[in-house]
Design a protein around this motif. Structure first.
Motif, short mmCIF file in Angstrom:
data_model
loop_
_atom_site.label_atom_id
_atom_site.label_comp_id
_atom_site.label_asym_id
_atom_site.label_seq_id
_atom_site.Cartn_x
_atom_site.Cartn_y
_atom_site.Cartn_z
N LEU A 15 3.47 6.26 -1.03
CA LEU A 15 4.80 6.91 -1.16
C LEU A 15 5.79 6.22 -2.10
O LEU A 15 5.38 5.04 -2.28
CB LEU A 15 5.38 7.15 0.27
CG LEU A 15 4.39 7.94 1.32
CD1 LEU A 15 4.92 7.68 2.68
CD2 LEU A 15 4.60 9.32 0.84
N PRO A 16 6.83 6.94 -2.51
CA PRO A 16 7.72 6.11 -3.49
C PRO A 16 8.25 4.74 -2.74
O PRO A 16 8.63 4.92 -1.88
CB PRO A 16 8.81 7.18 -3.41
CG PRO A 16 8.31 8.66 -3.17
CD PRO A 16 7.28 8.10 -2.36
N GLY A 17 8.43 3.74 -3.58
CA GLY A 17 8.71 2.61 -3.04
C GLY A 17 9.27 1.72 -4.22
O GLY A 17 9.82 2.41 -5.14
N TRP A 18 9.53 0.56 -4.06
CA TRP A 18 10.14 -0.18 -5.04
C TRP A 18 9.43 -1.46 -5.26
O TRP A 18 8.75 -2.17 -4.62
CB TRP A 18 11.54 -0.69 -4.75
CG TRP A 18 11.61 -1.40 -3.24
CD1 TRP A 18 11.69 -0.74 -2.20
CD2 TRP A 18 11.64 -2.81 -3.08
NE1 TRP A 18 11.69 -1.64 -1.19
CE2 TRP A 18 11.70 -2.92 -1.73
CE3 TRP A 18 11.50 -3.94 -3.80
CZ2 TRP A 18 11.50 -4.34 -1.03
CZ3 TRP A 18 11.36 -4.96 -3.17
CH2 TRP A 18 11.55 -5.20 -1.90
N ALA A 19 9.23 -1.74 -6.46
CA ALA A 19 8.74 -2.97 -7.34
C ALA A 19 9.19 -4.06 -7.33
O ALA A 19 10.67 -4.07 -7.70
CB ALA A 19 7.86 -2.74 -8.66
N ASP A 110 7.50 4.52 3.35
CA ASP A 110 7.11 4.35 4.65
C ASP A 110 6.58 3.12 5.26
O ASP A 110 6.14 3.05 6.44
CB ASP A 110 5.94 5.50 5.02
CG ASP A 110 4.75 5.22 4.33
OD1 ASP A 110 4.55 4.13 3.59
OD2 ASP A 110 3.60 6.21 4.43
N LYS A 111 6.65 2.17 4.36
CA LYS A 111 5.92 0.71 4.73
C LYS A 111 4.77 0.59 5.41
O LYS A 111 4.47 -0.55 6.23
CB LYS A 111 7.26 -0.05 5.86
CG LYS A 111 8.49 0.04 5.16
CD LYS A 111 9.62 -0.31 6.17
CE LYS A 111 11.16 -0.52 5.72
NZ LYS A 111 12.16 -1.03 6.56
N VAL A 176 3.93 0.01 11.02
CA VAL A 176 5.06 -0.56 10.40
C VAL A 176 5.35 -1.90 10.95
O VAL A 176 5.37 -2.02 12.05
CB VAL A 176 6.33 0.43 10.52
CG1 VAL A 176 7.45 -0.48 9.87
CG2 VAL A 176 6.05 1.70 9.83
N ASN A 177 5.19 -2.85 10.07
CA ASN A 177 5.47 -4.24 10.31
C ASN A 177 6.05 -5.07 9.07
O ASN A 177 5.40 -5.15 7.99
CB ASN A 177 4.13 -4.93 10.91
CG ASN A 177 4.21 -6.30 11.21
OD1 ASN A 177 5.40 -6.92 10.84
ND2 ASN A 177 3.25 -6.89 11.93
#
Length: 619
Positions: A15-19, A110-111, A176-177
């Motif tokens: 899912l869209p995330g950030w690098a 969504d981690k 999720v952690n």
């Protein structure tokens, strides 16, 4: 084109995330992209020279070059000098890691996954590039039954690893952690060629003396197998100019010497056989680290300040033994230790008593439960004794801290006698016996003999209760094997403190680990309430959440009385040969001395010249 492909991979596989160049579990990242170097290093430190030291552990020999399997002992220094991971931590941030083998990490929105993009410069020591297939290979081997069982626990929340491009690999998480990207980033990576024999790959547990193929700054050099080992700096080390490695790993040669006992080791240090040592015994520090070499300034001894959480150390009960299953028995045994007398008479008042499992940190439970702790504990009310919710957290029993109070060891022994009687153990026919007439016996195991001066007075107190005490000294290799199969009654053990406890706690206190040979759950704890709290700890999304949940865990563990707490020091006691080493003006907040010395210090001009001469002028 390359950036386009990586962007496409991220779009397709998560899912869209950030690098980013780093990942922080909580809070901000200290070092911005493109930073020059860590604050606690000297970026201009000269390369060269050498250092010889001894391991800070109880290791008495080694018989393999594979640190990832259960059987046998690997040499000291191997993990940190030869192998590397996707991310690297720092000595001034407890919950942040920066790109090493991976130049970027992209955490999904969504981690539930993270993609690591490998640095195209990354190379193994045989010259091969580090590829995503090597990362997956390392994960698959380490989580198989061929590896030591703790890896299956540490990486147990990772669902799987997928190669998404030649230099991009995705870790999928079971839930999720916030810690999981750090856990994934800590994976030791080794070449798929390690263990190849005539074109066929050996199982990991059959790779014993094959020289490791890692990507670290050092490779194995001269070895006196089982006794001494040297690591030689790789002049072609791929990351030598990387910002996370600038000013680090400066010595050309790092040698570890192994001695059978503390006395021989200390005398060898005074005789100049090695350069650096860390002291753990207060009596030795006060009385044996003396003499002409120290008076003349040839040897330097210092107590170094640090900001580490206190280590947990204690006599641990093996809960697999029936006699230790009753909490009243464990309480009674703890009551017989007169720590205050020991600290005065044996330790030169050099120590502070360990109060709990997270002593000296934000995670230590104190007094009655806070509202935040009660909110964590409330769903477990049916599983926990009522005193967990209403009483102060248990503190180690005090025998003679304040003579004016009139409280004495005798009072503690009377209380211990009553607890034992309530648990079905009474004194008759010359011994403490249960209803079947069986005497109560205890065996303390030790590998060096140094704990004897502690056990001897402690045993006298236990014998006043009618217990039969046996103190047995065995070689560390034998002790380790007995610990791996849980063949002991009481052992002394030390666990390094953490500024951010997390997944490693599953290995120490989780029910699943209790029956796995070689796990760190040496006490054999199986408690559904503890398991539920561990689940809460590793699911924490904020620092305040983590603090409240670990404090609740500390409170429950201390009410269980699974250990007789020992003592800890707020300083590192170290000594080294003068005139051979230099160190930066800035000392990091969080560090263990061995890693700090081998990674950050550098050689003086005299050391450099001597090393050059010893190696034929560099020819």
């Amino acid at each position: 084109m390359r950036h386009f492909l990586l962007a496409l991979i991220s779009l397709i596989f998560c899912l869209p995330g950030w690098a980013a160049h780093a990942y922080a579990q909580f809070g901000d990242i200290k070092y911005a992209p493109g930073f020059a170097h860590f604050d606690y290093v000297n970026p201009a430190a000269p390369k060269g020279g050498e250092i010889t030291l001894v391991p800070p552990t109880r290791l008495s020999n080694f018989d393999k070059y594979n640190p990832f399997t259960l059987k046998g002992s690997a040499p000291p220094g191997l993990n940190g000098l030869v192998f590397e991971s996707l991310l690297t931590g720092t000595l001034d941030e407890p919950t942040t890691a920066y790109g090493l083998l991976a130049q970027e990490v992209t955490v999904a929105q969504d981690k539930l996954s993270a993609v690591f993009t490998l640095n195209p410069l990354a190379r193994f020591q045989n010259g091969d590039p580090v590829l995503a297939a090597d990362v997956k290979h390392s994960f698959d081997r380490l989580t198989s039954k061929e590896a030591a069982p703790q890896f299956r626990t540490i990486f147990g929340e990772i669902r799987g690893v997928t190669v998404v491009a030649e230099r991009a690999v995705r870790f999928d998480f079971k839930r999720v952690n916030a810690e999981l990207p750090l856990i994934a980033g800590s994976l030791p990576v080794f070449s798929r060629k390690w263990g190849l024999d005539n074109g066929k790959l050996k199982p990991l547990d059959q790779i014993v003396t094959d020289l490791p193929i890692g990507s670290g700054p050092y490779r194995i050099g001269k070895v006196n197998f089982g006794k001494d080992i040297s690591y030689e700096r790789d002049p072609a080390y791929w990351a030598r100019d990387l910002n996370v490695r600038r000013g680090l790993f400066n010595f050309d040669r790092i040698t570890y010497k192994i001695y059978k006992d503390n006395t021989a080791q200390l005398e060898a240090f005074k005789a100049g056989e090695f350069d650096y040592i860390q002291a753990f015994i207060a009596r030795e520090w006060a009385r044996a680290y003396t003499g002409k070499p120290f008076e003349r300034g040839q040897l330097i001894k210092k107590e170094l300040q640090h900001g580490n959480a206190g280590d947990f150390q204690g006599f641990l009960f093996n809960m697999r033994r029936d006699k230790f299953k009753d909490v009243r028995v464990r309480q009674a045994i703890a009551l017989a230790m007169d720590y205050e007398w020991m600290n005065r008479q044996l330790f030169y008042n050099a120590y502070t008593r360990v109060r709990g499992y997270f002593v000296g940190s934000d995670f230590e439970a104190k007094g009655k439960p806070t509202p935040e702790e009660l909110a964590v504990l409330a769903p477990l009310r049916r599983l926990l004794p009522p005193e967990v919710f209403s009483e102060d957290v248990p503190l180690p029993p005090v025998a003679s801290l304040d003579p004016a109070s009139g409280h004495t060891l005798r009072d503690n022994l009377r209380r211990a006698r009553d607890l034992l009687a309530a648990a079905g153990w009474t004194y008759r026919d010359g011994a403490l016996r249960n209803g079947k007439g069986e005497p109560f016996t205890i065996e303390f195991l030790d590998n060096s003999g140094s704990m004897g001066r502690v056990v001897t007075p402690y045993a006298r107190n236990l014998e006043k209760l009618g217990m039969q005490v046996n103190y047995k000294v065995i070689d560390f290799a034998i002790l380790q094997k007995r610990m791996d199969v849980f063949d002991f009654e009481i052992i002394s053990n030390r666990l390094i403190g953490s500024e951010a406890p997390g997944t490693e706690l599953l290995e120490r206190y989780g029910s699943k680990a209790a029956d796995i040979e070689g796990s760190s759950n040496v006490i054999g704890l199986k408690d559904p309430a503890v398991d539920a709290l561990l689940d809460q700890v590793i699911s924490a999304q904020t620092r305040p959440q983590l603090v409240a949940r670990v404090r609740a865990l500390d409170r429950v563990l201390r009410h269980g009385h699974y250990a007789v707490p020992h003592w800890y020091s707020g300083v590192h006691r170290v000594a080294w040969r003068a005139g051979r080493f230099e160190q930066p003006a800035v000392t990091p907040r969080y560090y263990q001395p061995e890693a700090w010395v081998t990674s950050v210090w550098w050689a003086t001009p005299a050391n450099l010249a001597a090393s050059l001469a010893a190696n034929g002028g560099g020819k």
